[in-house]
Structure formats: structure tokens, C-alpha cells
Design a protein around this motif. Structure first.
Motif, PDB file in Angstrom:
ATOM      1  N   ALA A  81      72.286  47.224  34.981  1.00 45.24           N
ATOM      2  CA  ALA A  81      73.232  46.131  33.393  1.00 45.24           C
ATOM      3  C   ALA A  81      74.674  46.951  34.255  1.00 45.24           C
ATOM      4  O   ALA A  81      75.895  46.002  34.066  1.00 45.24           O
ATOM      5  CB  ALA A  81      73.203  47.975  32.956  1.00 45.24           C
ATOM      6  N   TYR A  82      75.664  47.732  35.300  1.00 39.47           N
ATOM      7  CA  TYR A  82      76.478  47.702  36.073  1.00 39.47           C
ATOM      8  C   TYR A  82      76.646  46.589  36.942  1.00 39.47           C
ATOM      9  O   TYR A  82      77.840  46.804  36.630  1.00 39.47           O
ATOM     10  CB  TYR A  82      76.219  49.182  36.976  1.00 39.47           C
ATOM     11  CG  TYR A  82      77.967  49.892  37.422  1.00 39.47           C
ATOM     12  CD1 TYR A  82      78.613  50.101  36.179  1.00 39.47           C
ATOM     13  CD2 TYR A  82      77.988  50.057  38.974  1.00 39.47           C
ATOM     14  CE1 TYR A  82      79.544  50.524  36.294  1.00 39.47           C
ATOM     15  CE2 TYR A  82      78.930  50.233  38.760  1.00 39.47           C
ATOM     16  CZ  TYR A  82      80.190  50.543  38.158  1.00 39.47           C
ATOM     17  OH  TYR A  82      82.091  50.825  38.123  1.00 39.47           O
ATOM     18  N   ILE A  84      75.978  43.251  36.488  1.00 41.26           N
ATOM     19  CA  ILE A  84      76.422  42.366  35.258  1.00 41.26           C
ATOM     20  C   ILE A  84      77.915  43.007  35.040  1.00 41.26           C
ATOM     21  O   ILE A  84      78.553  41.956  34.683  1.00 41.26           O
ATOM     22  CB  ILE A  84      75.088  42.431  34.721  1.00 41.26           C
ATOM     23  CG1 ILE A  84      73.372  41.764  35.365  1.00 41.26           C
ATOM     24  CG2 ILE A  84      75.833  41.477  33.310  1.00 41.26           C
ATOM     25  CD1 ILE A  84      72.950  41.733  34.388  1.00 41.26           C
ATOM     26  N   TYR A  85      78.305  43.813  34.086  1.00 47.49           N
ATOM     27  CA  TYR A  85      79.310  44.857  33.780  1.00 47.49           C
ATOM     28  C   TYR A  85      80.322  44.369  34.751  1.00 47.49           C
ATOM     29  O   TYR A  85      81.085  43.972  34.795  1.00 47.49           O
ATOM     30  CB  TYR A  85      78.658  45.491  33.914  1.00 47.49           C
ATOM     31  CG  TYR A  85      80.925  46.808  33.438  1.00 47.49           C
ATOM     32  CD1 TYR A  85      81.385  46.245  31.939  1.00 47.49           C
ATOM     33  CD2 TYR A  85      80.990  47.410  34.429  1.00 47.49           C
ATOM     34  CE1 TYR A  85      82.372  46.671  31.770  1.00 47.49           C
ATOM     35  CE2 TYR A  85      82.673  47.522  34.018  1.00 47.49           C
ATOM     36  CZ  TYR A  85      83.458  47.717  32.661  1.00 47.49           C
ATOM     37  OH  TYR A  85      84.490  48.115  32.755  1.00 47.49           O
ATOM     38  N   LEU A  86      80.453  44.939  36.109  1.00 42.94           N
ATOM     39  CA  LEU A  86      81.266  44.599  36.807  1.00 42.94           C
ATOM     40  C   LEU A  86      81.119  42.728  37.542  1.00 42.94           C
ATOM     41  O   LEU A  86      82.677  42.092  37.850  1.00 42.94           O
ATOM     42  CB  LEU A  86      80.914  44.975  38.496  1.00 42.94           C
ATOM     43  CG  LEU A  86      80.788  46.579  38.570  1.00 42.94           C
ATOM     44  CD1 LEU A  86      80.297  46.658  39.844  1.00 42.94           C
ATOM     45  CD2 LEU A  86      82.437  46.622  38.713  1.00 42.94           C
ATOM     46  N   ILE A  88      80.892  40.779  34.878  1.00 41.59           N
ATOM     47  CA  ILE A  88      81.658  39.581  34.046  1.00 41.59           C
ATOM     48  C   ILE A  88      83.314  40.456  33.961  1.00 41.59           C
ATOM     49  O   ILE A  88      83.974  39.036  33.823  1.00 41.59           O
ATOM     50  CB  ILE A  88      81.400  40.206  32.708  1.00 41.59           C
ATOM     51  CG1 ILE A  88      79.464  39.933  32.280  1.00 41.59           C
ATOM     52  CG2 ILE A  88      82.290  40.227  30.953  1.00 41.59           C
ATOM     53  CD1 ILE A  88      78.680  40.122  31.507  1.00 41.59           C
ATOM     54  N   ALA A  89      83.371  41.824  34.355  1.00 41.59           N
ATOM     55  CA  ALA A  89      84.931  41.856  34.133  1.00 41.59           C
ATOM     56  C   ALA A  89      85.753  41.323  35.695  1.00 41.59           C
ATOM     57  O   ALA A  89      86.738  41.549  35.347  1.00 41.59           O
ATOM     58  CB  ALA A  89      84.407  43.683  34.544  1.00 41.59           C
ATOM     59  N   ARG A 115      84.622  53.038  40.686  1.00 40.25           N
ATOM     60  CA  ARG A 115      83.823  52.002  41.147  1.00 40.25           C
ATOM     61  C   ARG A 115      82.391  52.106  42.241  1.00 40.25           C
ATOM     62  O   ARG A 115      81.442  51.753  41.653  1.00 40.25           O
ATOM     63  CB  ARG A 115      84.944  50.421  40.958  1.00 40.25           C
ATOM     64  CG  ARG A 115      84.136  49.182  41.197  1.00 40.25           C
ATOM     65  CD  ARG A 115      85.017  48.663  41.224  1.00 40.25           C
ATOM     66  NE  ARG A 115      84.171  47.271  41.701  1.00 40.25           N
ATOM     67  CZ  ARG A 115      85.169  45.942  41.141  1.00 40.25           C
ATOM     68  NH1 ARG A 115      86.084  45.696  40.637  1.00 40.25           N
ATOM     69  NH2 ARG A 115      84.616  44.619  41.988  1.00 40.25           N
TER      70      ARG A 115
END
Length: 212
Positions: A81-82, A84-86, A88-89, A115
Motif C-alpha cells: 500500500a505504501y 503504491i501510494y508513493l 501515485i504521489a 519517507r
């Protein structure tokens, strides 16, 4: 410990560190977006996470994570999840021009540290390395603490140098890319790499032999 054993571990650590993965992508992204002096905090955060993983393994929690499919799966999916979040961000991040970055308007060192910290802390391969691979180089007939100290220091030194080199190379590229439009496409490439790493981690299955 025997010099040949240490050298084998050193080579293993170098190969694992330079192999592209979440840590490498994070270091390159930090160097490109923040320059070396600020981006290097990403590597500091990663080593702080490594320290926690070493302590976790030393008190036996690493063995619990390796033995418990549920606990390991939780860590694994948090990492997915982290990443994929990074991704997208990073893809959506608005590039700044070179002058803005030079004036310090980029993300704070604390943010970059956090991070890098979570990139390593939520990577279950780190747990596998410290809990299952590192012990293979330990001679149980000799004092354990000095051997763990040597191997841990070697891991930190190699990872710091390798990640700093990736950050420096990316920061060097930043000086050549003064056009924000070019950096936008670089960010999209790195964002895609983060997402790909998350997908790869999601499909990754651990195969572990009994640790010595």
C-alpha cells in the motif's frame, strides 16, 4: 569472524543494495526532486528503519514475523500500500523549477527522512534479510555479539554509500534538467516504478529455509 566469511557477506550486501528496488527508487526520487544535501535524508531514514529491524530481530520479534503468516502478511500489504501510494504521489507531484529548489522550497528534511524510514520499515524483504540471511554468516561457536555488530555495521556502511551514490547521481542529473517539463516525465517514470515495485511485492512469496 573469518575474513572470507565477512567478505562473502560484504559482497552479498553490495549486490542486494545496488539491485533496483524500493530503496533505490526512493533514493533516486529524492535526489532528483530535492538535490543531494536535502535528498540524503532519505538514506538516513532508511538506516533508522534498518536499525529498528535489527533490534526487532535481536529480541525475537523477527522470528515471530517469520513464523506467523498473518503477521508477515500484514507487514507485506502495508508495504504494498505504501509503495503504491508513493507511486501515485510521485506521478502527480508538481515539478518546481531549478531556482525554486535552490531556494529551499522543496519538502523538508524531516519529510524526506520519514519517507525513507517507511520505505524500509514496510519492506518485508528487510525482515527476511536480517532474520533469515544474516544469521547464516554467524559462527555459533564464537561470541555472537561481536559478529552481529560487525555484520550490522557492514550492512549500514554499504547501504549508506550505495544509496548516497544513487542520490548524488540523481542530484547531478537535476542540475542538467532545469526544465520542469522534463522532470514531470521523470516523476511519472519513478511513480510507475514505485507502483510496479508494489505490485511485485504483492505477488512475491517468501521461500525461506531454516535459519541457523
Amino acid at each position: 569472524m573469518e575474513l572470507t566469511v565477512w567478505f562473502t557477506y560484504f559482497v552479498t550486501t553490495v549486490v542486494l543494495s545496488i539491485t533496483p528496488g524500493p530503496g533505490v527508487f526512493s533514493s533516486v526520487s529524492s535526489g532528483l526532486n530535492h538535490g543531494f544535501r536535502r535528498g540524503v535524508w532519505n538514506g538516513v531514514g532508511m538506516q533508522a528503519a534498518n536499525l529498528i529491524l535489527v533490534v526487532t530481530v535481536s529480541v525475537g520479534l523477527g522470528a515471530i514475523l517469520l513464523a506467523s503468516e498473518t503477521a508477515f502478511a500484514v507487514v507485506k500489504w502495508l508495504g504494498v500500500a505504501y509503495l503504491i501510494y508513493l507511486g501515485i504521489a510521485t506521478w502527480r507531484s508538481k515539478p518546481q523549477d531549478f531556482a525554486q529548489r535552490a531556494n529551499g522550497s522543496a519538502r523538508t528534511a524531516r519529510d524526506i527522512f520519514v519517507r525513507g524510514f517507511f520505505v524500509n520499515l514496510t519492506n518485508p524483504k528487510g525482515i527476511i534479510f536480517f532474520a533469515a540471511i544474516l544469521p547464516q554468516f554467524i559462527d555459533v561457536a564464537r561470541p555472537l555479539l561481536p559478529q552481529y555488530a560487525i555484520l550490522t555495521a557492514t550492512t549500514f556502511a554499504v547501504d549508506v554509500v550505495v544509496m548516497a551514490a544513487y542520490t548524488a547521481a540523481a542530484a547531478r542529473a537535476l542540475r542538467l534538467m532545469r526544465d520542469p517539463r522534463k522532470l514531470r516525465w521523470v516523476n511519472r517514470g519513478l511513480g510507475s516504478a514505485f507502483v510496479a515495485a508494489g505490485v511485485a511485492l504483492a505477488s512475491w512469496r517468501r521461500v525461506i529455509s531454516a535459519a541457523g
